[in-house]
Scaffold this motif. Structure first.
Motif, PDB file in Angstrom:
ATOM      1  N   ILE A   1       1.056  -1.024   0.279  1.00 43.71           N
ATOM      2  CA  ILE A   1       0.090  -0.342   0.156  1.00 43.71           C
ATOM      3  C   ILE A   1       0.790   1.244   0.346  1.00 43.71           C
ATOM      4  O   ILE A   1       1.324   1.432   1.028  1.00 43.71           O
ATOM      5  CB  ILE A   1      -0.811  -0.209   1.292  1.00 43.71           C
ATOM      6  N   ALA A   2       0.528   1.795  -0.512  1.00 42.66           N
ATOM      7  CA  ALA A   2       1.036   3.430  -0.857  1.00 42.66           C
ATOM      8  C   ALA A   2       0.931   4.704  -0.513  1.00 42.66           C
ATOM      9  O   ALA A   2      -0.153   4.501  -0.744  1.00 42.66           O
ATOM     10  CB  ALA A   2       1.561   4.071  -2.371  1.00 42.66           C
ATOM     11  N   VAL A   3       1.089   4.922   0.947  1.00 39.93           N
ATOM     12  CA  VAL A   3       0.726   6.206   1.526  1.00 39.93           C
ATOM     13  C   VAL A   3       1.656   7.648   0.877  1.00 39.93           C
ATOM     14  O   VAL A   3       2.680   7.513   1.221  1.00 39.93           O
ATOM     15  CB  VAL A   3       1.223   5.888   2.815  1.00 39.93           C
ATOM     16  N   ALA A   4       1.128   8.453   0.700  1.00 38.85           N
ATOM     17  CA  ALA A   4       1.698   9.885  -0.104  1.00 38.85           C
ATOM     18  C   ALA A   4       1.360  11.094   0.344  1.00 38.85           C
ATOM     19  O   ALA A   4       0.097  11.398   0.688  1.00 38.85           O
ATOM     20  CB  ALA A   4       2.134   9.964  -1.225  1.00 38.85           C
ATOM     21  N   VAL A   5       2.659  11.929   0.199  1.00 41.67           N
ATOM     22  CA  VAL A   5       1.714  13.677  -0.098  1.00 41.67           C
ATOM     23  C   VAL A   5       2.511  14.470  -0.871  1.00 41.67           C
ATOM     24  O   VAL A   5       3.412  13.691  -1.118  1.00 41.67           O
ATOM     25  CB  VAL A   5       2.816  14.144   1.790  1.00 41.67           C
ATOM     26  N   PRO A   6       1.191  15.414  -0.864  1.00 48.19           N
ATOM     27  CA  PRO A   6       1.720  16.021  -2.157  1.00 48.19           C
ATOM     28  C   PRO A   6       3.069  17.128  -1.577  1.00 48.19           C
ATOM     29  O   PRO A   6       2.749  17.616  -0.928  1.00 48.19           O
ATOM     30  CB  PRO A   6       0.398  16.682  -2.585  1.00 48.19           C
ATOM     31  N   ILE A   7       3.411  17.598  -2.729  1.00 45.06           N
ATOM     32  CA  ILE A   7       4.511  19.150  -2.398  1.00 45.06           C
ATOM     33  C   ILE A   7       3.769  19.752  -3.854  1.00 45.06           C
ATOM     34  O   ILE A   7       4.250  18.882  -5.158  1.00 45.06           O
ATOM     35  CB  ILE A   7       5.842  17.611  -3.149  1.00 45.06           C
TER      36      ILE A   7
END
Length: 325
Positions: A175-181
């Motif tokens: 599972i991928a967990v990401a924050v936007p830049i």
């Protein structure tokens, strides 16, 4: 049926039989036995129905609690990952686009947290780096954890949590967990880590506390992420119905599990991830147990009554024979 209820049933049957026995009604012993059996059957049926209904109501209430507990647990887990990523994303080297220097920071973070960190270029749909590889490694284009249309639709103020996907490098589901830049309202990069679904399983198991119930977490496509029972057997399989796609964010409905068994379901969709916690138990609304219990109780009373009549008649014949001699 509890011991107290069972005792009340048989006490009622005995009292009724004594009333018939002492009354002036011209009923034979056989009819008294039948009347007692019918009475016991009726009382047993009613008491068993009430008990089955009580147990079912308790299980349905537990489904609600278990689904809520599961959502709170895995949401808390994801929030911790997101906060760590936000801290990493605040790096001055990343803000200055000094990717080689930032790669060192990300690699240290990856070692400390035992995570694989990916910096993804949204506009080019390519990986800037992946801490599982050297900084100058030639990486595959595209993000395996999401379609390009999904990546293009990212919001600057919204984290991204993927559905379950198969990672070739790790050779397992992740599972991928990401924050936007972002910059000037546009998402330029995604800073992401990969989670093993086994980490979600712990939250599910801790929150499934009622016998004969199962809790499952499904992603937005209705694919199983974790399951409190037989997890390895079901992870990665599509659930029979996608609770995450229902118009209401929570509720109850009847369905079937992956083995085709009718079940009662309570589901709750997470606002953070879009995943659904699905807690279910076998559907026993059409149970025949009350009828079976009533028939067995009536049969027992009939047999005991018949034996009593036979023994009483035999005793009287012996007494009559002794008096005649």
């Amino acid at each position: 049926m509890t011991d107290g209820v069972r005792e009340q049933v048989f006490r009622c049957a005995v009292e009724t039989a004594l009333k018939f026995r002492t009354s002036s009604l011209p009923l034979s012993k056989a009819w008294l036995t039948i009347a007692a059996a019918v009475l016991v059957s009726g009382v047993t049926y009613t008491a068993t129905c009430l008990e089955v209904s009580r147990v079912r109501d308790e299980q349905l209430a537990a489904l609600d609690a278990q689904a809520h507990f599961a959502v709170v647990s895995f949401d808390s887990k994801i929030e911790v990952e997101l906060q760590q990523l936000r801290d990493l994303a605040s790096s001055d080297r990343l803000k200055r686009r000094q990717f080689e220097e930032f790669y060192k920071e990300a690699s240290f973070f990856a070692q400390r947290t035992r995570r694989q960190v990916v910096l993804h270029d949204v506009a080019r749909n390519t990986q800037v780096f992946n801490t599982a590889y050297p900084i100058n490694a030639r990486l595959e284009e595209g993000a395996r954890f999401a379609q390009k249309s999904v990546i293009d639709g990212l919001k600057p103020d919204r984290p991204f949590i993927s559905n379950i996907f198969y990672a070739k490098l790790a050779q397992k589901n992740l599972i991928a967990v990401a924050v936007p830049i972002s910059e000037e309202g546009r998402v330029l990069y995604l800073l992401a880590v990969a989670l093993d679904p086994i980490e979600i399983l712990a939250a599910v198991k801790e929150g499934t506390f009622v016998k004969d119930t199962v809790t499952t977490i499904t992603d937005r496509n209705g694919v199983v992420l974790a399951r409190s029972v037989d997890n390895d057997k079901y992870v990665g399989r599509s659930a029979p119905s996608n609770s995450a796609a229902r118009s209401e964010k929570s509720g109850r409905f009847k369905g079937k599990n992956l083995d085709g068994i009718p079940i009662d379901i309570f589901y709750l969709q997470s606002e953070l991830t879009g995943w659904a916690a699905v807690s279910f138990t076998p559907d026993r609304s059409d149970s025949r147990w009350p009828l079976i219990a009533a028939l067995l109780a009536g049969l027992v009373v009939t047999l005991l009554g018949s034996v009593s009549v036979i023994l009483l008649n035999a005793s009287r014949r012996r007494s009559s024979g002794t008096g005649a001699s």
